[in-house]
Enzyme design. Structure first.
Site, short mmCIF file in Angstrom:
data_model
loop_
_atom_site.label_atom_id
_atom_site.label_comp_id
_atom_site.label_asym_id
_atom_site.label_seq_id
_atom_site.Cartn_x
_atom_site.Cartn_y
_atom_site.Cartn_z
N TYR A 185 79.51 56.50 68.91
CA TYR A 185 78.76 55.58 69.45
C TYR A 185 77.76 56.41 70.42
CZ TYR A 185 82.33 51.84 69.44
OH TYR A 185 83.28 51.15 68.86
N SER A 211 87.40 58.55 67.50
CA SER A 211 86.49 57.68 68.19
C SER A 211 85.75 58.50 69.21
CB SER A 211 87.13 56.57 68.94
OG SER A 211 86.28 56.07 69.92
N LYS A 257 79.89 51.33 59.57
CA LYS A 257 81.13 50.63 59.83
C LYS A 257 80.85 49.38 60.79
CE LYS A 257 85.62 50.93 62.46
NZ LYS A 257 85.12 50.13 63.92
N THR A 274 79.32 52.97 63.91
CA THR A 274 79.58 51.63 64.08
C THR A 274 78.55 50.77 64.48
OG1 THR A 274 81.86 52.36 65.02
CG2 THR A 274 81.26 50.20 65.43
N HIS A 313 85.60 44.83 63.76
CA HIS A 313 86.14 45.45 64.84
C HIS A 313 87.58 45.11 65.21
CE1 HIS A 313 84.09 48.17 67.71
NE2 HIS A 313 85.15 48.05 68.26
N ARG A 356 87.17 40.61 75.96
CA ARG A 356 88.28 40.73 75.70
C ARG A 356 89.12 40.02 76.87
NH1 ARG A 356 87.44 46.00 73.17
NH2 ARG A 356 85.88 45.89 72.06
C1 GLV Z 1 86.28 50.13 71.26
O1 GLV Z 1 85.68 50.41 70.32
C2 GLV Z 1 87.16 48.81 71.46
O2 GLV Z 1 86.99 47.99 70.43
O3 GLV Z 1 87.95 48.71 72.37
#
Ligand code: GLV
Length: 392
Positions: free
Chosen positions: A132, A109, A255, A158, A279, A167
């Site tokens: 990214y 990543s 992706k 991505t 993801h 989150r």
């Molecule tokens: C990073 O790409 C994540 O999803 O935490």
């Protein structure tokens, strides 16, 4: 640590939960909003049923396959997982080492804590670099050049991070406050680290809070930020794909594909492979499980590019279900990240070994000896999944 006592990926998950502070474990384990897609990615594999051929004499099962011209030992590769250095000292190198030793591929990543050159050297296997574009076009171009120089063989772009998903676990655990640099703000969230002294010691020995050494801003490597801030600067559009293609000049994998028309667009823009991915349920919650979308994407691409899938793979049988439905390979994220958080390289090695043993056993039980024989006749899926597969 004797890792043979871990029988399945859930066992590794529990061991990771015991070693890691809550904020680190939840970063791996959690998803966006109500985590509907996170759960559904895993559950939907149950809707695919096998139709094995029995009483057939087969040669020993060999799970080896080829992705984008690269031979790998099984149709399972390691997905990009951000901030792995928080899970284990030099975590990206630790995971890459295990992947290479198992004969498979590691995808690094952009948001990693180890230098991409060091990660490349840590594995004897092939490696891809996930991009990214945080930091902007010039910063990303410099990262792309370094990845090329270091010997990464494909670039994974991505496309599903227009903004970061919410989150909720990260918000509760103080992900943002913990990187504020202000002791007063951090204080309420610090006890979780003291509850995990083994991890804390490893973390401090590894230099404490990581930076992002593969995103080099004018004043040095990007300081660690919580993922919400990092992804806010990472949105990619189809337009970006053009300069990325010119800068990279090698195989590109797109992706984050959820639908047949986006898959076709990616191929039209020059992608040699697409990854059906949401993801890991960390971005838009409420989208379909990836295995459910796979038939639509396979039909839309019509053999013009290779197709991979990630999300919800916790068993070797899950990987084979995807291959039967037309995927070249699957990417695993959490499945190995739990192993990394539990026990470093041996933990990742054990995760890969568990999945490989599942794959070999499942192939034998299906009556096939090679990955080429895995096809649509060996699985049944709900009819709704294929309804869109016929829409051009
Ligand atoms: C990073 O790409 C994540 O999803 O935490």
């Amino acid at each position: 640590m004797n890792t043979s006592r871990f029988v399945n990926i859930s066992d590794l998950r529990l061991a990771a939960k015991r070693r890691l502070p809550r904020s680190v474990f939840d970063y791996i384990d959690g998803g966006a909003d109500g985590e509907i897609t996170l759960r559904e990615n895993v559950r939907a594999f149950e809707d695919v049923v096998f139709r094995p051929r029995c009483a057939v004499e087969t040669a020993p099962a060999d799970p080896a396959t080829i992705v984008l011209g690269t031979p790998i030992s099984m149709p399972i590769v390691l997905a990009p997982v951000g901030s792995s250095r928080m899970f284990w000292p030099r975590g990206e190198e630790a995971a890459a080492r295990a992947a290479g030793a198992a004969g498979t591929l590691y995808c690094l990543s952009t948001l990693s804590g180890c230098r991409l050159e060091d990660v490349r050297k840590a594995t004897t296997g092939p490696a891809w670099f996930q991009l990214y574009i945080c930091g902007g076009r010039d910063v990303a171009t410099a990262g792309i050049q370094r990845a090329k120089q270091a010997g990464y063989s494909a670039l994974v772009v991505t496309i599903d991070t227009a903004v970061a998903g919410l989150r909720e676990r990260d918000a509760r655990n103080g992900a943002k406050e913990l990187v504020s640099g202000n002791l007063g703000t951090m204080l309420p969230f610090l006890p979780q680290f003291f509850a995990r002294p083994r991890w804390l010691l490893d973390y401090l020995r590894d230099g404490g809070l990581m930076k992002f050494p593969n995103v080099v801003l004018p004043d040095g490597p990007m300081p660690y930020t919580d993922v919400t801030a990092a992804l806010a600067a990472a949105a990619v559009t189809w337009h970006d794909l053009r300069w990325i293609r010119d800068a990279w000049d090698g195989p590109i994998i797109v992706k984050g594909v959820h639908r047949g028309d986006d898959a076709r667009r990616a191929v039209d823009e020059g992608a040699l492979a697409v990854v059906v991915s949401n993801h890991g349920g960390r971005q838009l919650d409420g989208v379909a499980a990836t295995i459910r979308v796979l038939p639509e994407v396979v039909a839309a691409v019509g053999g013009r590019a290779e197709i991979m899938l990630d999300g919800g793979v916790r068993r070797g049988a899950d990987a084979l279900k995807a291959v039967c439905l037309g995927a070249r390979a699957v990417m695993i994220g959490r499945a190995y990240a739990y192993g990394l958080g539990a026990a470093g390289t041996p933990g990742v090695t054990r995760a890969i070994e568990i999945l490989r043993e599942d794959v070999v056993r499942t192939m034998k039980l299906l009556g096939v000896s090679s990955v080429n024989e895995l096809d649509r006749s060996l699985v049944e899926v709900p009819t709704a999944w294929t309804a869109r597969a016929s829409i051009p």
